[in-house]
Design a protein around this motif. Structure first.
Motif, mmCIF file in Angstrom:
data_model
loop_
_atom_site.group_PDB
_atom_site.id
_atom_site.type_symbol
_atom_site.label_atom_id
_atom_site.label_comp_id
_atom_site.label_asym_id
_atom_site.label_seq_id
_atom_site.Cartn_x
_atom_site.Cartn_y
_atom_site.Cartn_z
ATOM 1 N N ALA A 292 21.370 48.326 33.872
ATOM 2 C CA ALA A 292 22.100 47.066 33.841
ATOM 3 C C ALA A 292 22.421 46.718 32.385
ATOM 4 O O ALA A 292 21.524 46.703 31.542
ATOM 5 N N VAL A 293 23.697 46.496 32.092
ATOM 6 C CA VAL A 293 24.128 46.201 30.723
ATOM 7 C C VAL A 293 24.596 44.757 30.642
ATOM 8 O O VAL A 293 24.768 44.072 31.659
ATOM 9 N N ILE A 294 24.835 44.281 29.414
ATOM 10 C CA ILE A 294 25.280 42.903 29.243
ATOM 11 C C ILE A 294 26.689 42.742 29.800
ATOM 12 O O ILE A 294 27.448 43.707 29.915
ATOM 13 N N CYS A 295 27.051 41.529 30.126
ATOM 14 C CA CYS A 295 28.306 41.236 30.817
ATOM 15 C C CYS A 295 29.520 41.740 30.046
ATOM 16 O O CYS A 295 30.439 42.313 30.619
ATOM 17 N N ARG A 296 29.528 41.529 28.732
ATOM 18 C CA ARG A 296 30.687 41.918 27.925
ATOM 19 C C ARG A 296 30.915 43.429 27.990
ATOM 20 O O ARG A 296 32.050 43.888 28.179
ATOM 21 N N VAL A 297 29.851 44.216 27.845
ATOM 22 C CA VAL A 297 29.955 45.670 27.901
ATOM 23 C C VAL A 297 30.374 46.126 29.292
ATOM 24 O O VAL A 297 31.198 47.033 29.451
ATOM 25 N N PHE A 298 29.830 45.483 30.311
ATOM 26 C CA PHE A 298 30.121 45.850 31.698
ATOM 27 C C PHE A 298 31.610 45.716 32.004
ATOM 28 O O PHE A 298 32.254 46.655 32.475
ATOM 29 N N HIS A 299 32.174 44.563 31.714
ATOM 30 C CA HIS A 299 33.581 44.324 32.049
ATOM 31 C C HIS A 299 34.526 45.089 31.132
ATOM 32 O O HIS A 299 35.630 45.458 31.554
ATOM 33 N N SER A 300 34.115 45.376 29.912
ATOM 34 C CA SER A 300 34.922 46.202 29.026
ATOM 35 C C SER A 300 35.024 47.622 29.566
ATOM 36 O O SER A 300 36.084 48.250 29.516
ATOM 37 N N SER A 301 33.920 48.132 30.111
ATOM 38 C CA SER A 301 33.918 49.477 30.682
ATOM 39 C C SER A 301 34.827 49.561 31.901
ATOM 40 O O SER A 301 35.516 50.568 32.113
ATOM 41 N N LEU A 302 34.847 48.511 32.719
ATOM 42 C CA LEU A 302 35.678 48.527 33.920
ATOM 43 C C LEU A 302 37.152 48.693 33.575
ATOM 44 O O LEU A 302 37.883 49.442 34.225
ATOM 45 N N SER A 303 37.624 48.011 32.550
ATOM 46 C CA SER A 303 39.035 48.108 32.176
ATOM 47 C C SER A 303 39.371 49.515 31.695
ATOM 48 O O SER A 303 40.470 50.026 31.953
ATOM 49 N N LYS A 304 38.426 50.176 31.010
ATOM 50 C CA LYS A 304 38.662 51.533 30.535
ATOM 51 C C LYS A 304 38.638 52.547 31.670
ATOM 52 O O LYS A 304 39.166 53.649 31.538
ATOM 53 N N LEU A 305 38.014 52.192 32.781
ATOM 54 C CA LEU A 305 37.916 53.094 33.930
ATOM 55 C C LEU A 305 39.141 53.021 34.841
ATOM 56 O O LEU A 305 39.226 53.758 35.825
ATOM 57 N N GLY A 306 40.078 52.151 34.543
ATOM 58 C CA GLY A 306 41.248 51.994 35.397
ATOM 59 C C GLY A 306 40.980 51.094 36.579
ATOM 60 O O GLY A 306 41.629 51.208 37.619
ATOM 61 N N ILE A 307 40.024 50.158 36.425
ATOM 62 C CA ILE A 307 39.704 49.191 37.471
ATOM 63 C C ILE A 307 40.204 47.836 37.018
ATOM 64 O O ILE A 307 39.841 47.370 35.932
ATOM 65 N N ASP A 308 41.049 47.204 37.806
ATOM 66 C CA ASP A 308 41.533 45.880 37.425
ATOM 67 C C ASP A 308 41.313 44.898 38.558
ATOM 68 O O ASP A 308 41.006 45.244 39.681
ATOM 69 N N ASP A 309 41.438 43.611 38.233
ATOM 70 C CA ASP A 309 41.228 42.531 39.185
ATOM 71 C C ASP A 309 42.509 41.729 39.274
ATOM 72 O O ASP A 309 42.952 41.119 38.307
#
Length: 314
Positions: A292-309
């Motif tokens: 489990a990582v901090i929120c900022r790192v978590f959501h930054s990784s999602l954008s780099k993975l090609g996952i958007d909301d």
């Protein structure tokens, strides 16, 4: 059944053959399959399971629950303890099974689901709370979708990471990886290792060996489809010791217990099939699959993975 091909005549012949063997109907372009929604736009193809998530929230009575911005708490201590309060095992197994299926299009819950699935045989109230946390995160992420778009190449790239001795109960490590083909995320996994590693380098090295097996399988699959990779597949790792062991042909006392993995990786590196590269921890995308990582790192990784909301503020 889903049929995909780039030859209209061959597609028509296959449909005619299937229709001659059994009753069938052509439903046109793929829009919904086994709980997975498929949408198309000028940007590319999008996969989501929004309706499936809504159904789970309704069935569990969590539609009105408070949303969570992360699927798992930082520094959690989930494990098996003598004084834990047991809960309904069948209900727990049923719900975790649904979450596992959600992982087909939502890689951001892979680590959390991997953790809670470790306790299917004897769940406690603490484990149920962790599952409910995942559900509350899903409620806040209904618009999340996985995107596939054209990047002009079919290069294969992987990210591998390991969290040494992360499980408090048996001190086994957690391996995680992401695989990209043509710049698009196609596979991921978060899994507890089968044996206890005696160092962080060993944990990373074991994860690297399993990761290379997956990359080789994808390379062979692309070759069978007529898209044989032209370059060595890059595997990104943030552990310098593991990378040094991979490139160093000298046998060390500290690595003799992973000797088979060492020779396997060395063979692929010398054949220039795989290329192992170092990345800084802040650029290691697979970090979210091992802990489990901090929120900022978590959501930054999602954008780099090609996952958007689609509901995220612009």
């Amino acid at each position: 059944m889903v049929v995909t091909m780039n030859d209209p005549e061959e597609k028509a012949a296959l449909q005619h053959h299937l229709a001659s063997e059994s009753e069938m109907k052509d439903l046109g372009a793929l829009k919904y399959f086994l709980g997975i929604e498929v949408a198309r736009s000028e940007q590319g193809i999008f996969l989501s399971q929004q309706k499936y998530i809504l159904d789970i929230l309704t069935d569990t009575g969590m539609s009105a629950s408070k949303p969570a911005d992360m699927p798992m708490e930082l520094n959690h201590q989930l494990g098996e303890y003598p004084d834990q309060v047991p809960t309904n095992k069948e209900r727990y197994q049923r719900l975790v099974g649904k979450l596992i299926y959600l992982g087909h299009t939502i890689p951001d819950i892979a680590y959390a689901v991997s953790v809670v699935s470790q306790f299917m045989h004897a769940p406690s109230e603490a484990h149920v709370d962790a599952v409910n946390r995942i559900m509350r995160y899903l409620k806040s992420s209904l618009g999340i979708r996985l995107m596939f778009t054209r990047h002009g190449h079919l290069d294969v790239e992987g990210h591998t990471d390991a969290d040494w001795a992360g499980f408090v109960t048996d001190r086994r490590s957690t391996s995680g990886y992401f695989t990209f083909v043509g710049g698009n995320l196609v596979s991921w996994r978060s899994k507890k290792q089968k044996v206890v590693s005696r160092s962080s380098a060993e944990a990373e090295y074991r994860g690297m060996a399993h990761r290379i097996c997956e990359l080789l399988w994808i390379r062979n699959l692309l070759g069978e489809l007529g898209f044989k990779p032209k370059h060595a597949t890059q595997l990104n790792c943030d552990n310098k010791a593991a990378i040094y062991i991979a490139h160093n042909p000298v046998q060390h006392d500290t690595t003799k217990h992973v000797e088979v993995d060492r020779h396997f990786i060395k063979e692929k590196l010398e054949a220039k099939i795989i290329k192992v590269s170092f990345v800084k921890s802040k650029d290691q995308l697979a970090d979210v699959l091992t802990k489990a990582v901090i929120c900022r790192v978590f959501h930054s990784s999602l954008s780099k993975l090609g996952i958007d909301d689609i509901y995220a503020p612009t």
